[in-house]
Design a protein around this motif. Structure first.
Motif, PDB file in Angstrom:
ATOM      1  N   ASP A  78       0.816  -1.220   0.000  1.00 25.53           N
ATOM      2  CA  ASP A  78       0.000   0.000   0.000  1.00 25.53           C
ATOM      3  C   ASP A  78       0.848   1.268   0.000  1.00 25.53           C
ATOM      4  O   ASP A  78       0.315   2.382   0.162  1.00 25.53           O
ATOM      5  CB  ASP A  78      -0.997   0.006   1.172  1.00 25.53           C
ATOM      6  N   HIS A  79       2.158   1.123  -0.166  1.00 33.11           N
ATOM      7  CA  HIS A  79       2.992   2.316  -0.299  1.00 33.11           C
ATOM      8  C   HIS A  79       2.555   3.054  -1.561  1.00 33.11           C
ATOM      9  O   HIS A  79       2.472   2.459  -2.648  1.00 33.11           O
ATOM     10  CB  HIS A  79       4.464   1.907  -0.410  1.00 33.11           C
ATOM     11  N   PRO A  80       2.257   4.351  -1.476  1.00 28.57           N
ATOM     12  CA  PRO A  80       1.690   5.073  -2.630  1.00 28.57           C
ATOM     13  C   PRO A  80       2.500   4.949  -3.912  1.00 28.57           C
ATOM     14  O   PRO A  80       1.928   4.744  -4.993  1.00 28.57           O
ATOM     15  CB  PRO A  80       1.657   6.523  -2.132  1.00 28.57           C
ATOM     16  N   LEU A  81       3.824   5.071  -3.828  1.00 27.17           N
ATOM     17  CA  LEU A  81       4.631   5.017  -5.043  1.00 27.17           C
ATOM     18  C   LEU A  81       4.683   3.600  -5.622  1.00 27.17           C
ATOM     19  O   LEU A  81       4.689   3.431  -6.851  1.00 27.17           O
ATOM     20  CB  LEU A  81       6.051   5.524  -4.756  1.00 27.17           C
ATOM     21  N   ASN A  82       4.707   2.599  -4.756  1.00 23.10           N
ATOM     22  CA  ASN A  82       4.672   1.215  -5.263  1.00 23.10           C
ATOM     23  C   ASN A  82       3.365   0.944  -5.996  1.00 23.10           C
ATOM     24  O   ASN A  82       3.342   0.256  -7.027  1.00 23.10           O
ATOM     25  CB  ASN A  82       4.823   0.211  -4.115  1.00 23.10           C
ATOM     26  N   LYS A  83       2.281   1.466  -5.442  1.00 21.03           N
ATOM     27  CA  LYS A  83       0.971   1.261  -6.070  1.00 21.03           C
ATOM     28  C   LYS A  83       0.889   1.978  -7.418  1.00 21.03           C
ATOM     29  O   LYS A  83       0.365   1.441  -8.391  1.00 21.03           O
ATOM     30  CB  LYS A  83      -0.144   1.750  -5.136  1.00 21.03           C
ATOM     31  N   ILE A  84       1.419   3.203  -7.477  1.00 17.30           N
ATOM     32  CA  ILE A  84       1.395   3.957  -8.740  1.00 17.30           C
ATOM     33  C   ILE A  84       2.240   3.252  -9.796  1.00 17.30           C
ATOM     34  O   ILE A  84       1.910   3.272 -10.988  1.00 17.30           O
ATOM     35  CB  ILE A  84       1.889   5.400  -8.509  1.00 17.30           C
ATOM     36  N   ARG A  85       3.341   2.623  -9.377  1.00 18.26           N
ATOM     37  CA  ARG A  85       4.219   1.919 -10.327  1.00 18.26           C
ATOM     38  C   ARG A  85       3.457   0.861 -11.124  1.00 18.26           C
ATOM     39  O   ARG A  85       3.780   0.583 -12.284  1.00 18.26           O
ATOM     40  CB  ARG A  85       5.375   1.265  -9.561  1.00 18.26           C
ATOM     41  N   GLU A  86       2.464   0.274 -10.509  1.00 16.39           N
ATOM     42  CA  GLU A  86       1.673  -0.748 -11.179  1.00 16.39           C
ATOM     43  C   GLU A  86       0.923  -0.191 -12.391  1.00 16.39           C
ATOM     44  O   GLU A  86       0.543  -0.943 -13.288  1.00 16.39           O
ATOM     45  CB  GLU A  86       0.683  -1.376 -10.199  1.00 16.39           C
ATOM     46  N   LYS A  87       0.747   1.124 -12.443  1.00 15.89           N
ATOM     47  CA  LYS A  87       0.048   1.756 -13.566  1.00 15.89           C
ATOM     48  C   LYS A  87       0.984   2.006 -14.753  1.00 15.89           C
ATOM     49  O   LYS A  87       0.527   2.360 -15.833  1.00 15.89           O
ATOM     50  CB  LYS A  87      -0.582   3.086 -13.125  1.00 15.89           C
ATOM     51  N   GLY A  88       2.293   1.895 -14.514  1.00 16.82           N
ATOM     52  CA  GLY A  88       3.248   2.091 -15.596  1.00 16.82           C
ATOM     53  C   GLY A  88       4.321   3.107 -15.233  1.00 16.82           C
ATOM     54  O   GLY A  88       4.159   3.919 -14.313  1.00 16.82           O
ATOM     55  N   ILE A  89       5.422   3.062 -15.980  1.00 15.93           N
ATOM     56  CA  ILE A  89       6.573   3.926 -15.697  1.00 15.93           C
ATOM     57  C   ILE A  89       6.217   5.404 -15.878  1.00 15.93           C
ATOM     58  O   ILE A  89       6.550   6.243 -15.048  1.00 15.93           O
ATOM     59  CB  ILE A  89       7.758   3.545 -16.609  1.00 15.93           C
ATOM     60  N   LYS A  90       5.554   5.738 -16.980  1.00  6.56           N
ATOM     61  CA  LYS A  90       5.215   7.141 -17.249  1.00  6.56           C
ATOM     62  C   LYS A  90       4.336   7.709 -16.146  1.00  6.56           C
ATOM     63  O   LYS A  90       4.531   8.846 -15.708  1.00  6.56           O
ATOM     64  CB  LYS A  90       4.527   7.271 -18.608  1.00  6.56           C
ATOM     65  N   GLU A  91       3.379   6.923 -15.710  1.00 11.07           N
ATOM     66  CA  GLU A  91       2.471   7.387 -14.666  1.00 11.07           C
ATOM     67  C   GLU A  91       3.219   7.604 -13.358  1.00 11.07           C
ATOM     68  O   GLU A  91       2.979   8.588 -12.643  1.00 11.07           O
ATOM     69  CB  GLU A  91       1.345   6.372 -14.469  1.00 11.07           C
ATOM     70  N   LEU A  92       4.146   6.694 -13.046  1.00  5.81           N
ATOM     71  CA  LEU A  92       4.927   6.818 -11.813  1.00  5.81           C
ATOM     72  C   LEU A  92       5.755   8.105 -11.832  1.00  5.81           C
ATOM     73  O   LEU A  92       5.762   8.873 -10.857  1.00  5.81           O
ATOM     74  CB  LEU A  92       5.846   5.603 -11.650  1.00  5.81           C
TER      75      LEU A  92
END
Length: 324
Positions: free
Chosen positions: A8-22
């Motif tokens: 549930d770490h915010p950046l780890n979760k965002i990474r799942e959406k893709g590199i550009k999104e992160l």
């Protein structure tokens, strides 16, 4: 302590959406709440792939981003691997503390990032880290590294350097770890495990159902007498990472798996027998070593007596002819 779990770490979760999104989300966060953005980067629950993918963003802001020791060590390590630099720790501390911090940081790379495959550069960093953890820092990481080896094979990814590091231990117990995958639920694992063990003739010719038991029987008979050869190319038909020292098997003397030298002192009788044994043909050595082992396991006192005979009489007796 972290206020997050890794999942549930915010950046780890965002990474799942893709590199550009992160990258986009972190840039936005940095511009609106710099302290929180840095806090998330330094958080214990951050995963290595997240840091790796944000590497450029951190490097262009390195003068204004205060990284913790873990992140700074890891970023320096990435530079050392990919750019050939020679960075160490940036702060002065006792060697023991530096060593522990580096090992902990390297283990974090593997534990949070080894089951990801992002790019050739990423794989190179993971492989270099694994090699140093196993061979430089001598951490007990063999089982995890073999799990990574089979994960890579399953995904048709680079595995040569991992296998080299595993074999460089010169420890035949790696073969036991390979054999566990003969019982894997994945057919790909079972095939790869058999391929790795195919330098053993009995395994090579065994059916799929027999392979595990055949290997275990071979290992029980030969493990104290195996010598590491340095041949680690698993795609070669001549792949022989270990060979049997038949003289050691015949004499019943465990050896160093790295050098082949006996670990037990040789008696004058042992030396005499060795000198005659090595003059035999390879097939004769194999046969006599196996016969000697069988008798040693069944009747050790009789075996010790037989080895006092001349080699000719030993061969006659061990082949069922009795003592003349």
């Amino acid at each position: 302590m972290s206020e997050f779990n890794r999942s549930d770490h915010p950046l780890n979760k965002i990474r799942e959406k893709g590199i550009k999104e992160l990258k986009k989300e972190w840039q936005t966060l940095y511009s609106t709440n710099k302290d929180y953005a840095i806090q998330l980067i330094n958080d214990q629950a951050l995963e290595f792939p997240t840091l790796f993918l944000l590497l450029h963003e951190l490097e262009v802001r390195k003068d204004s981003v205060d990284l913790n020791d873990r992140n700074q060590i890891v970023i320096n390590h990435i530079s050392n691997v990919l750019r050939g630099t020679d960075y160490g720790l940036t702060n002065e501390s006792p060697f023991h503390d530096q060593h522990d911090t580096i090992v902990t940081s390297f283990l974090w790379i593997l534990e949070t990032g080894s089951d990801s495959i992002h790019s050739i550069d990423y794989i190179q960093v993971i492989d270099s880290t694994a090699i140093q953890v196993l061979l430089t820092f001598h951490q007990d990481y063999l089982q995890q590294l073999i799990r990574l080896l089979f994960f890579r094979n399953r995904h048709k990814s680079q595995r040569h350097y991992l296998l080299w590091a595993i074999y460089e231990l010169g420890d035949p117990t790696v073969l036991l770890h390979f054999s566990n995958y003969l019982l894997s639920e994945y057919l790909t694992d079972r095939k790869y495990a058999k391929q790795l063990l195919s330098f053993i003739p009995e395994v090579q010719s065994a059916s799929a159902e027999e392979t595990f038991d055949v290997f275990v029987n071979w290992y029980e008979h030969n493990s104290p007498y195996l010598v590491y050869t340095g041949e680690t190319n698993d795609v070669s038909p001549e792949h022989h990472p270990f060979r049997i020292n038949y003289a050691a098997k015949y004499l019943g003397k465990p050896i160093s798996h790295k050098t082949g030298n006996p670990l037990l002192r040789l008696s004058s009788t042992d030396v005499r027998n060795f000198r005659y044994f090595v003059q035999l043909s390879k097939q004769e050595q194999m046969t006599l070593a196996e016969k000697s082992l069988e008798l040693r396991l069944q009747e050790r006192s009789k075996w010790k007596q037989i080895l006092t005979y001349s080699l000719q009489d030993q061969r006659l007796f061990l082949n069922g002819g009795g003592k003349p």
